[in-house]
Design an enzyme around this catalytic site. Structure first.
Site, PDB file in Angstrom:
ATOM      1  N   LYS A   1       0.867  -1.177   0.000  1.00  7.74           N
ATOM      2  CA  LYS A   1       0.000   0.000   0.000  1.00  7.74           C
ATOM      3  C   LYS A   1       0.906   1.229   0.000  1.00  7.74           C
ATOM      4  CE  LYS A   1      -1.563   2.847   2.979  1.00  7.74           C
ATOM      5  NZ  LYS A   1      -1.592   4.117   2.182  1.00  7.74           N
TER       6      LYS A   1
ATOM      7  N   GLU B   1       8.925  16.946  14.991  1.00  8.75           N
ATOM      8  CA  GLU B   1       9.426  16.787  13.629  1.00  8.75           C
ATOM      9  C   GLU B   1       8.612  17.698  12.707  1.00  8.75           C
ATOM     10  OE1 GLU B   1      10.778  13.173  10.723  1.00  8.75           O
ATOM     11  OE2 GLU B   1       8.873  12.938  11.773  1.00  8.75           O
TER      12      GLU B   1
ATOM     13  N   GLU C   1      10.081   2.093  10.476  1.00 10.98           N
ATOM     14  CA  GLU C   1      11.044   3.183  10.253  1.00 10.98           C
ATOM     15  C   GLU C   1      10.237   4.463  10.353  1.00 10.98           C
ATOM     16  OE1 GLU C   1      12.695   6.178   8.998  1.00 10.98           O
ATOM     17  OE2 GLU C   1      12.570   5.352   6.970  1.00 10.98           O
TER      18      GLU C   1
ATOM     19  N   CYS D   1      13.189  11.994   6.958  1.00 10.78           N
ATOM     20  CA  CYS D   1      13.092  11.652   8.376  1.00 10.78           C
ATOM     21  C   CYS D   1      14.442  11.745   9.088  1.00 10.78           C
ATOM     22  CB  CYS D   1      12.515  10.249   8.546  1.00 10.78           C
ATOM     23  SG  CYS D   1      13.312   9.018   7.500  1.00 10.78           S
TER      24      CYS D   1
ATOM     25  N   GLY E   1      -4.539   0.263   5.124  1.00 11.54           N
ATOM     26  CA  GLY E   1      -3.415   0.004   6.021  1.00 11.54           C
ATOM     27  C   GLY E   1      -3.801  -0.807   7.245  1.00 11.54           C
TER      28      GLY E   1
END
Length: 475
Positions: free
Chosen positions: A170, A379, A245, A279, A207
């Site tokens: 996906k 972030e 991750e 990231c 998902g």
């Protein structure tokens, strides 16, 4: 507008169970460029069933057969390379040079790396009287992001195919066209029916049912920490393997013995690459307090040299961020930095001058940042760098490790000194003196940056189970 309305299940392009479409938006123009179908649990069930049915035969193919398959994929990918690069530029805004030289290039690079690993890997070894056998983990579910789309697809699919797994992908619904083209590559290269399957859709509709599916043996997810937690929870009831991750807030320690011009300017360019949407970006620059003014001047000049604009034009360093959602999030965090008292060195809210359309963000530098400020904790995932002054080396290491994340880190200075400081950082990667990526080195994080590793032999072995056959070598 181009339609990509079918899913790839069991070696065929098929219609979704229930018709539902979503537009793909070009972030440079804010206009729709394509339509995709949005899948459901019913589509996931069909794809997983195909992968499960294909596993017994594909998992027992010979190393030679899988080597030939990876070679065919690489050659077919190369034929579609310019098209894949152009798709990435149009759907997520990477400048065309970045798409050609890095984004699309990572697809070939991961397959080539795993091809060499496969050629030399020993799946069976002896330990005493036992035979240790490494076997494919089974049916894998992959959920991949929009920021380095082909990179994240290839670094999962390549090792999974190499070791004998079957899979359902996906990709991000925000930037899905490259995944569609990638699927055409696999189909043309002769991947057997059911081994690779593609279902587009969002997290809740595709998902979640993929993560919780009882016939999926492993989930590999790349994305936000928030979404990774949801994948883990959905997978927990079936006790499947989960590799994550996730996010990062990487510290970039510039030591007093670093070449400041090179270290600071290079860090700014690295931070702003891909519009800050990496990231592992060096988003927290730590500099000696006594030299912050020097670092600020260098960073300001570097940021203001960046050419922001149409990613299809020549000479552009930075395109837009990927979507209106991301644009608004970044604008809010820049405003938060101003409100919390950080010094705005350059950039700020709003689009760069002369750009009235598109999700363009001004390359932004903050100084006098303390590690408790929002812009030092969260972030941002945009072209925003924070400069934090430190008193001494102990203070720098303390600040660097004071985060829930641990994906990457950077240390710049005299090599032996930098190595010693690197050994104290609680991160999965440390880049010394702006060292670039190494596809044979493991990629992954500590703490809330995830678990498991991708890339190279470590990523290869994530897709293997270990079986001990006792008494195999008994006299």
């Amino acid at each position: 507008m181009t339609d990509y309305l079918k899913f790839y299940i069991n070696g065929k392009w098929v219609d979704p169970t229930t018709p539902k479409t979503e537009d793909v938006i070009n972030p440079a123009t804010e206009e729709p460029i394509a339509r995709i179908s949005m899948g459901s649990a019913a589509d996931v069930n069909k794809a997983v069933a195909a992968a499960r049915a294909a596993f017994p035969s594909y998992s027992t193919t010979s190393k030679k057969e899988r080597i030939e398959l990876l070679e065919a994929i690489i050659e077919t990918y190369k034929k579609r390379y310019p098209e894949i690069a152009a798709a990435i530029t149009s759907e997520m805004g990477a400048p065309k040079g970045l798409s050609m030289n890095a984004q699309a290039a990572m697809g070939v690079a991961h397959f080539a790396t795993n091809l060499e690993l496969l050629k030399n890997y020993e799946f069976e070894t002896d330990k005493g009287t036992s035979r240790i056998v490494r076997e494919p983990v089974g049916v894998c579910g992959f959920i991949t992001p929009w920021n380095w789309p082909i990179n994240q697809i290839a670094c999962k699919v390549a090792p999974a195919l190499a070791v004998g797994c079957t899979m359902v992908l996906k990709p991000s619904e925000v930037a899905p066209i490259n995944a569609y083209l990638f699927t055409e590559v696999l189909d043309e290269a002769g991947v057997p029916a059911g081994v690779f399957n593609l279902v587009n859709g969002d997290g809740p509709s595709v998902g979640a049912p993929l993560s919780s599916h009882p016939d999926v043996d492993m989930m590999s997810f790349t994305g936000s920490t928030r979404a990774g937690i949801l994948v883990s929870k959905a997978a927990a009831d079936t006790v499947k393997r989960v590799a994550l991750e996730l996010g990062g807030k990487s510290a970039n320690i510039v030591l007093d013995d670093a070449d400041f011009n090179k270290a600071v300017a290079g860090s700014v360019m690295g931070m702003m690459s891909n519009s800050g949407q990496s990231c592992n970006a060096p988003s927290r620059m730590l500099v000696p307090a006594t030299r912050q003014a020097e670092a600020v001047a260098i960073a300001k000049a570097a940021a203001e040299s960046i050419k922001v604009g149409d990613p299809t034009a020549d000479g552009i360093n930075m395109g837009p961020v990927v979507s209106e959602v991301q644009f608004n999030k970044i604008q809010g965090l820049i405003q938060k930095g101003i409100e919390e008292g950080a010094t705005l060195v350059t950039g700020g809210t709003g689009r760069p001058e002369g750009l009235n359309k598109g999700y363009y963000v001004r390359p932004t530098i903050f100084a006098d940042v303390s590690n408790d400020m929002t812009i030092a904790r969260e972030e941002i995932f945009g072209p925003v760098m924070t400069i934090l002054p430190y008193k001494d080396e102990e203070d720098a290491v303390s600040i660097a490790n004071d985060t829930v994340y641990g994906l990457s880190g950077y240390v710049q200075g005299e090599p032996e000194h930098a190595r010693k400081v690197a050994s104290r950082l609680r991160t999965g990667n440390v880049h010394l003196n702006l060292a670039g990526p190494d596809l044979n080195a493991p990629f992954g994080g500590y703490k809330q940056s995830g678990n498991g590793r991708e890339w190279g032999e470590f990523g290869f072995e994530e897709f293997l189970e270990v079986k001990a056959v006792l008494g195999y070598n008994a006299a």
